[in-house]
Design a protein around this motif. Structure first.
Motif, short mmCIF file in Angstrom:
data_model
loop_
_atom_site.label_atom_id
_atom_site.label_comp_id
_atom_site.label_asym_id
_atom_site.label_seq_id
_atom_site.Cartn_x
_atom_site.Cartn_y
_atom_site.Cartn_z
N ALA A 51 0.69 -1.20 -0.10
CA ALA A 51 0.00 0.05 0.00
C ALA A 51 0.85 1.13 0.03
N GLU A 52 1.79 1.25 0.92
CA GLU A 52 2.82 2.40 0.84
C GLU A 52 3.51 2.52 -0.31
N GLU A 53 3.91 1.52 -1.04
CA GLU A 53 4.69 1.50 -2.46
C GLU A 53 3.76 2.21 -3.71
N HIS A 54 2.40 1.75 -3.63
CA HIS A 54 1.52 2.00 -4.66
C HIS A 54 0.57 3.13 -4.45
N MET A 55 0.51 3.62 -3.17
CA MET A 55 -0.53 4.51 -2.85
C MET A 55 -0.42 5.81 -3.98
N ALA A 56 0.77 6.16 -4.63
CA ALA A 56 0.49 7.28 -5.49
C ALA A 56 0.00 6.92 -6.68
N GLU A 57 0.01 5.81 -7.03
CA GLU A 57 -0.35 5.20 -8.30
C GLU A 57 -2.06 5.05 -8.30
N VAL A 58 -2.54 4.45 -7.00
CA VAL A 58 -3.74 4.30 -6.56
C VAL A 58 -4.55 5.57 -6.83
N ASP A 59 -3.71 6.74 -6.04
CA ASP A 59 -4.36 8.10 -6.12
C ASP A 59 -4.64 8.72 -7.49
N ARG A 60 -3.58 8.39 -8.20
CA ARG A 60 -3.68 9.01 -9.72
C ARG A 60 -4.56 8.30 -10.34
N ALA A 61 -4.87 6.88 -10.24
CA ALA A 61 -6.09 6.32 -11.10
C ALA A 61 -7.48 6.96 -10.55
N ASN A 62 -7.37 7.08 -9.17
CA ASN A 62 -8.66 7.69 -8.66
C ASN A 62 -9.06 9.01 -9.26
N ALA A 63 -7.88 9.96 -9.35
CA ALA A 63 -8.01 11.23 -9.72
C ALA A 63 -8.46 11.14 -11.16
N ALA A 64 -7.90 10.43 -12.04
CA ALA A 64 -8.36 10.07 -13.45
C ALA A 64 -9.62 9.79 -13.57
N ASP A 65 -10.23 8.75 -12.69
CA ASP A 65 -11.79 8.27 -12.85
C ASP A 65 -12.53 9.57 -12.51
N GLY A 66 -12.29 10.61 -11.64
CA GLY A 66 -13.11 11.49 -10.91
C GLY A 66 -13.20 12.68 -12.01
#
Length: 123
Positions: free
Chosen positions: A108-123
Motif C-alpha cells: 500500500a505504501e509503495e503503490h499509494m501514489a499510483e492508486v491516487d492517480r487512478a482515482n483522480a483520473a476516474d473522477g
C-alpha cells in the motif's frame, strides 16, 4: 500442538474465511498488530496503544482489541487497580499475522501514489 483444522474456501458464500478477512483487513487491525508485534514479547497498556495509533478513537481501539482477543490474536491482562490497568500482547497466532499484514502495508505504501492517480483520473 493443535492442528490448524480444515482450510476455508474464500469463494464459498458460507465460508467463515470471508468474515475473518473482513476483520483482519481493517487499517486499525493492521496498525494494532504492527504496534503489538514491535513491542513483543512485552505487553502494552491500552493508553500506550492509543498513543502509538494516531487517529484511532477509544471506541474503535476497544472494538479492535476485543475482536483480536476473541479471535485468539491477542491476550488481555487486567491489573486490579483503580482504575484498572489493561495490558495487551500478541499471541503466537497474532504474531503469525504480522508478516502477511506487513507485506500488505508495504504494498500500500509503495503503490499509494499510483492508486491516487487512478482515482483522480476516474473522477
Amino acid at each position: 500442538m493443535t492442528s490448524p483444522g480444515p482450510r476455508g474456501d474464500l469463494f464459498s458464500p458460507d465460508c467463515p474465511t470471508r468474515r475473518l478477512l473482513d476483520r483482519i483487513g481493517t487499517k486499525w487491525m493492521s496498525m494494532a498488530v504492527k504496534v503489538l508485534a514491535e513491542a513483543s514479547p512485552d505487553e502494552l497498556r491500552f493508553a500506550e496503544l492509543r498513543r502509538r495509533m494516531p487517529g484511532v478513537s477509544q471506541k474503535m481501539l476497544s472494538v479492535t482489541l476485543q475482536g483480536m482477543v476473541r479471535d485468539g490474536l491477542a491476550a488481555r491482562r487486567v491489573e486490579p487497580t483503580v482504575p484498572p490497568r489493561v495490558h495487551y500482547r500478541l499471541t503466537p497466532l497474532g504474531l503469525s499475522l504480522d508478516g502477511p499484514l506487513a507485506a500488505v502495508r508495504a504494498w500500500a505504501e509503495e503503490h499509494m501514489a499510483e492508486v491516487d492517480r487512478a482515482n483522480a483520473a476516474d473522477g
